[in-house]
Design a protein around this motif. Structure first.
Motif, PDB file in Angstrom:
ATOM      1  N   PRO A   7       3.438  11.319  -7.581  1.00  0.00           N
ATOM      2  CA  PRO A   7       1.880  10.804  -7.473  1.00  0.00           C
ATOM      3  C   PRO A   7       1.827   9.463  -6.715  1.00  0.00           C
ATOM      4  N   ILE A   8       2.903   8.670  -6.584  1.00  0.00           N
ATOM      5  CA  ILE A   8       2.811   7.674  -5.397  1.00  0.00           C
ATOM      6  C   ILE A   8       2.636   8.017  -4.225  1.00  0.00           C
ATOM      7  N   ILE A   9       3.333   9.165  -3.634  1.00  0.00           N
ATOM      8  CA  ILE A   9       3.291   9.722  -2.369  1.00  0.00           C
ATOM      9  C   ILE A   9       2.226  10.681  -2.002  1.00  0.00           C
ATOM     10  N   HIS A  10       1.811  11.184  -3.023  1.00  0.00           N
ATOM     11  CA  HIS A  10       0.840  12.435  -3.047  1.00  0.00           C
ATOM     12  C   HIS A  10      -0.476  12.134  -2.115  1.00  0.00           C
ATOM     13  N   PRO A  11      -1.200  11.017  -2.319  1.00  0.00           N
ATOM     14  CA  PRO A  11      -2.356  10.737  -1.625  1.00  0.00           C
ATOM     15  C   PRO A  11      -1.845  10.857  -0.128  1.00  0.00           C
ATOM     16  N   THR A  12      -3.117  11.569   0.533  1.00  0.00           N
ATOM     17  CA  THR A  12      -2.849  11.763   1.938  1.00  0.00           C
ATOM     18  C   THR A  12      -2.556  10.904   3.032  1.00  0.00           C
ATOM     19  N   HIS A  13      -3.011   9.569   2.829  1.00  0.00           N
ATOM     20  CA  HIS A  13      -2.530   8.501   3.879  1.00  0.00           C
ATOM     21  C   HIS A  13      -1.206   8.026   3.723  1.00  0.00           C
ATOM     22  N   ARG A  14      -0.781   8.137   2.087  1.00  0.00           N
ATOM     23  CA  ARG A  14       0.675   7.644   1.698  1.00  0.00           C
ATOM     24  C   ARG A  14       1.441   8.639   2.179  1.00  0.00           C
ATOM     25  N   LEU A  15       1.371  10.081   2.123  1.00  0.00           N
ATOM     26  CA  LEU A  15       2.139  10.917   2.564  1.00  0.00           C
ATOM     27  C   LEU A  15       2.257  10.774   4.089  1.00  0.00           C
ATOM     28  N   ARG A  16       1.239  10.616   4.801  1.00  0.00           N
ATOM     29  CA  ARG A  16       1.466  10.412   6.322  1.00  0.00           C
ATOM     30  C   ARG A  16       2.195   9.277   6.626  1.00  0.00           C
ATOM     31  N   ALA A  49       0.776  -0.064  -2.440  1.00  0.00           N
ATOM     32  CA  ALA A  49       1.434   1.066  -3.306  1.00  0.00           C
ATOM     33  C   ALA A  49       2.755   1.470  -2.969  1.00  0.00           C
ATOM     34  N   LEU A  50       3.242   1.668  -2.012  1.00  0.00           N
ATOM     35  CA  LEU A  50       4.458   2.188  -1.554  1.00  0.00           C
ATOM     36  C   LEU A  50       5.435   1.122  -1.814  1.00  0.00           C
ATOM     37  N   VAL A  51       5.185  -0.250  -1.509  1.00  0.00           N
ATOM     38  CA  VAL A  51       6.000  -1.229  -1.577  1.00  0.00           C
ATOM     39  C   VAL A  51       6.304  -1.656  -3.094  1.00  0.00           C
ATOM     40  N   ASP A  52       5.116  -1.695  -3.792  1.00  0.00           N
ATOM     41  CA  ASP A  52       5.285  -1.831  -5.183  1.00  0.00           C
ATOM     42  C   ASP A  52       6.084  -0.826  -5.970  1.00  0.00           C
ATOM     43  N   ALA A  53       5.876   0.461  -5.504  1.00  0.00           N
ATOM     44  CA  ALA A  53       7.013   1.525  -5.907  1.00  0.00           C
ATOM     45  C   ALA A  53       8.543   1.519  -5.763  1.00  0.00           C
ATOM     46  N   GLY A  54       8.656   0.368  -4.555  1.00  0.00           N
ATOM     47  CA  GLY A  54       9.938   0.512  -4.058  1.00  0.00           C
ATOM     48  C   GLY A  54      10.427   1.525  -2.929  1.00  0.00           C
ATOM     49  N   TYR A  55       9.473   1.924  -2.552  1.00  0.00           N
ATOM     50  CA  TYR A  55       9.648   3.215  -1.492  1.00  0.00           C
ATOM     51  C   TYR A  55       9.492   2.548  -0.193  1.00  0.00           C
ATOM     52  N   VAL A  56       8.886   1.757   0.249  1.00  0.00           N
ATOM     53  CA  VAL A  56       8.738   0.955   1.338  1.00  0.00           C
ATOM     54  C   VAL A  56       9.173  -0.544   1.286  1.00  0.00           C
ATOM     55  N   GLY A  82      11.964  14.811  -2.123  1.00  0.00           N
ATOM     56  CA  GLY A  82      11.524  15.436  -3.212  1.00  0.00           C
ATOM     57  C   GLY A  82      10.178  16.056  -3.247  1.00  0.00           C
ATOM     58  N   HIS A  83       9.248  15.154  -2.631  1.00  0.00           N
ATOM     59  CA  HIS A  83       7.870  15.656  -2.758  1.00  0.00           C
ATOM     60  C   HIS A  83       7.655  16.627  -1.760  1.00  0.00           C
TER      61      HIS A  83
END
Length: 100
Positions: A7-16, A49-56, A82-83
């Motif tokens: 759900p963190i990655i799913h929004p289009t801009h975050r996925l891109r 959002a990506l930084v807060d999740a620890g992804y970026v 995984g996404h």
């Protein structure tokens, strides 16, 4: 085992954003902004959002502290992979009945 959409990655801009970061090791924030054609505030929200999740990971490198560089963390890369696997499962499982 079925892959899960993140759900963190799913929004289009975050996925891109994730796709760009996986393709390059470190990408300057302004390059992502120009490529996605997002306003600075919209991009900031998506990156946060990506930084807060620890992804970026977000860094200022070199003497010019105005330049911000982004890179995927190990956890981010795993979540992105995984996404993408979950998206592939959805696409591959979808069949349209033929008329014949």
């Amino acid at each position: 085992m079925t892959a899960e959409l993140d759900p963190i990655i799913h929004p289009t801009h975050r996925l891109r954003i994730c796709a760009m970061l996986v393709a390059g090791s470190t990408v300057e924030l302004s390059v992502i902004k120009d490529h996605l054609d997002l306003s600075p505030s919209a991009l900031s929200k998506q990156v946060a959002a990506l930084v807060d999740a620890g992804y970026v990971k977000q860094e200022r490198l070199g003497a010019d502290t105005r330049r911000v560089w982004l890179s995927m963390t190990r956890a981010g890369r795993k979540a992105y992979e995984g996404h993408v696997a979950a998206l592939r499962e959805i696409v591959n499982a979808t069949t349209v009945p033929s008329d014949s």
